[in-house]
Enzyme design. Structure first.
Site, PDB file in Angstrom:
ATOM      1  N   TRP A  11       0.571  13.351  26.085  1.00 59.54           N
ATOM      2  CA  TRP A  11       1.780  12.852  25.416  1.00 59.54           C
ATOM      3  C   TRP A  11       2.638  14.003  24.906  1.00 59.54           C
ATOM      4  O   TRP A  11       3.840  14.076  25.173  1.00 59.54           O
ATOM      5  CB  TRP A  11       1.383  11.912  24.272  1.00 59.54           C
ATOM      6  CG  TRP A  11       2.549  11.339  23.497  1.00 59.54           C
ATOM      7  CD1 TRP A  11       3.856  11.329  23.874  1.00 59.54           C
ATOM      8  CD2 TRP A  11       2.496  10.688  22.228  1.00 59.54           C
ATOM      9  NE1 TRP A  11       4.632  10.698  22.913  1.00 59.54           N
ATOM     10  CE2 TRP A  11       3.812  10.296  21.897  1.00 59.54           C
ATOM     11  CE3 TRP A  11       1.457  10.384  21.355  1.00 59.54           C
ATOM     12  CZ2 TRP A  11       4.108   9.641  20.706  1.00 59.54           C
ATOM     13  CZ3 TRP A  11       1.767   9.712  20.168  1.00 59.54           C
ATOM     14  CH2 TRP A  11       3.075   9.343  19.847  1.00 59.54           C
ATOM     15  N   TYR A  46       5.785   9.126  28.766  1.00 56.83           N
ATOM     16  CA  TYR A  46       5.725  10.367  27.998  1.00 56.83           C
ATOM     17  C   TYR A  46       6.805  11.332  28.498  1.00 56.83           C
ATOM     18  O   TYR A  46       6.685  11.927  29.561  1.00 56.83           O
ATOM     19  CB  TYR A  46       4.352  11.030  28.115  1.00 56.83           C
ATOM     20  CG  TYR A  46       3.202  10.222  27.582  1.00 56.83           C
ATOM     21  CD1 TYR A  46       3.399   9.165  26.695  1.00 56.83           C
ATOM     22  CD2 TYR A  46       1.895  10.513  27.955  1.00 56.83           C
ATOM     23  CE1 TYR A  46       2.341   8.422  26.207  1.00 56.83           C
ATOM     24  CE2 TYR A  46       0.816   9.778  27.467  1.00 56.83           C
ATOM     25  CZ  TYR A  46       1.055   8.734  26.600  1.00 56.83           C
ATOM     26  OH  TYR A  46      -0.016   7.997  26.121  1.00 56.83           O
ATOM     27  N   GLN A 165      -8.530   1.689  26.430  1.00 57.46           N
ATOM     28  CA  GLN A 165      -8.022   2.776  25.590  1.00 57.46           C
ATOM     29  C   GLN A 165      -7.364   2.207  24.338  1.00 57.46           C
ATOM     30  O   GLN A 165      -6.549   1.285  24.425  1.00 57.46           O
ATOM     31  CB  GLN A 165      -7.018   3.645  26.357  1.00 57.46           C
ATOM     32  CG  GLN A 165      -6.548   4.843  25.547  1.00 57.46           C
ATOM     33  CD  GLN A 165      -5.703   5.827  26.315  1.00 57.46           C
ATOM     34  OE1 GLN A 165      -4.918   6.567  25.730  1.00 57.46           O
ATOM     35  NE2 GLN A 165      -5.849   5.855  27.639  1.00 57.46           N
ATOM     36  N   TYR A 205      -7.641   7.160  21.726  1.00 60.53           N
ATOM     37  CA  TYR A 205      -6.481   8.035  21.565  1.00 60.53           C
ATOM     38  C   TYR A 205      -6.281   8.320  20.083  1.00 60.53           C
ATOM     39  O   TYR A 205      -6.791   7.618  19.223  1.00 60.53           O
ATOM     40  CB  TYR A 205      -5.231   7.464  22.226  1.00 60.53           C
ATOM     41  CG  TYR A 205      -4.593   6.228  21.626  1.00 60.53           C
ATOM     42  CD1 TYR A 205      -3.862   6.280  20.446  1.00 60.53           C
ATOM     43  CD2 TYR A 205      -4.647   4.999  22.292  1.00 60.53           C
ATOM     44  CE1 TYR A 205      -3.236   5.161  19.925  1.00 60.53           C
ATOM     45  CE2 TYR A 205      -4.030   3.871  21.787  1.00 60.53           C
ATOM     46  CZ  TYR A 205      -3.316   3.957  20.594  1.00 60.53           C
ATOM     47  OH  TYR A 205      -2.701   2.835  20.081  1.00 60.53           O
ATOM     48  N   ARG A 229       5.898  11.976  15.848  1.00 58.59           N
ATOM     49  CA  ARG A 229       5.022  11.657  14.722  1.00 58.59           C
ATOM     50  C   ARG A 229       5.807  11.290  13.457  1.00 58.59           C
ATOM     51  O   ARG A 229       5.240  10.743  12.513  1.00 58.59           O
ATOM     52  CB  ARG A 229       4.071  12.822  14.453  1.00 58.59           C
ATOM     53  CG  ARG A 229       3.022  13.010  15.525  1.00 58.59           C
ATOM     54  CD  ARG A 229       2.232  14.281  15.334  1.00 58.59           C
ATOM     55  NE  ARG A 229       3.050  15.470  15.563  1.00 58.59           N
ATOM     56  CZ  ARG A 229       2.613  16.718  15.451  1.00 58.59           C
ATOM     57  NH1 ARG A 229       1.354  16.943  15.099  1.00 58.59           N
ATOM     58  NH2 ARG A 229       3.411  17.738  15.686  1.00 58.59           N
ATOM     59  N   ALA A 282      -3.085  18.841  23.389  1.00 58.02           N
ATOM     60  CA  ALA A 282      -2.907  20.269  23.127  1.00 58.02           C
ATOM     61  C   ALA A 282      -1.598  20.716  23.758  1.00 58.02           C
ATOM     62  O   ALA A 282      -1.184  20.170  24.777  1.00 58.02           O
ATOM     63  CB  ALA A 282      -4.063  21.079  23.699  1.00 58.02           C
TER      64      ALA A 282
END
Length: 287
Positions: A11, A46, A165, A205, A229, A282
């Site tokens: 993502w 994404y 998921q 996730y 976020r 990451a």
């Protein structure tokens, strides 16, 4: 699938988190392969195709049989405004798979997951689309993400599922919402038992709660308003203070065991038999 315990979540490399840079992201994914990670979880939405494109570039020199690529379907932006909409019709699933294959530079997808439920499409039609892409040889395994227990069970009557998921971590074992989106499932109480009963793997996730369980978050200034976020109320005032307090207590506990908080959070997930590759994100390789 003989996958690594840790998977690479793509993502952030799509470019909607702070401090991402394409070449750095590509090198990071390549480093992950070098270190033994062979499971990559991505989605068309994404970065509106960007994450899939970067993953394809990162893996273009890696033997295809050495890695497992998991992508998703059901969120499309094929309108002038590029507004993301739910669409799990048969036609859309088939079209999305073809588009993903081009971006990923591959001729098959190891795992195709329905990203979010589509309330406007009958599950029977969704199942038809999923079976069609498997029968075509373009997809090898199927899974769902963020489906309710009842919807998952109903879909299992029409096609074989391998994975589920969902949101699952030390601080959110039975989360009720995600980025202000209500969740119709409870991971620990409902979905984990389902996976155990039917031999599905649960793919968690946000295992580090989007960075909070790294133990490095501050009371403010962790990201700006352009970062995805910023839409997570749990990571912003006033809820952040409560979750940060919990994370600090867990960090102190982890230190008594001589490990970082992130290792404690990952170890908690790894110890559960139903949990499959953990979707860890990451954007830098640390080298």
């Amino acid at each position: 699938m003989n996958t690594s315990v840790l998977g690479f979540g793509c993502w952030a490399v799509g470019g909607t988190w702070n401090d991402t840079e394409d070449q750095t992201s590509i090198r990071t994914m390549q480093t992950a392969v070098e270190l033994g990670i062979n499971f990559f979880d991505v989605a068309p939405v994404y970065g509106l195709g960007h994450a899939e494109t970067l993953l394809g570039k990162a893996l273009e020199t890696t033997a295809r049989e050495q890695v497992y690529i998991a992508t998703k379907c059901g969120l499309v932006w094929n309108n002038p405004e590029k507004a993301v909409k739910n669409n799990l019709t048969k036609a859309s699933i088939i079209e999305e798979v073809d588009q993903s294959l081009v971006r990923l530079q591959t001729d098959y997808i190891d795992l195709l997951q329905c990203h979010w439920p589509d309330p406007n499409t009958p599950l029977e039609e969704t199942a038809e689309g999923l079976r069609a892409v498997v029968e075509s040889g373009k997809v090898r395994h199927l899974g769902v993400s963020n489906f309710s227990l009842e919807m998952t069970q109903e879909l299992m009557q029409h096609c074989e599922l391998a994975t589920y998921q969902g949101l699952y971590n030390l601080l959110e074992p039975n989360a009720t919402h995600y980025h202000n989106i209500p969740l119709s499932y409870r991971s620990r109480d409902e979905i984990i038992p389902l996976c155990e009963k039917h031999d599905l793997k649960y793919l968690p996730y946000s295992p580090l709660m989007q960075g909070l369980l790294t133990g490095t978050f501050k009371p403010s200034g962790n990201f700006d308003e352009k970062d995805d976020r910023a839409n997570n109320p749990k990571l912003n005032s006033p809820l952040l203070e409560q979750y940060l307090g919990c994370a600090d207590e867990l960090k102190a506990y982890a230190e008594t065991a001589g490990m970082p908080l992130a290792h404690l959070a990952m170890g908690w997930l790894m110890a559960q038999d139903a949990v499959g590759p953990i979707i860890t994100g990451a954007i830098r390789n640390g080298r």
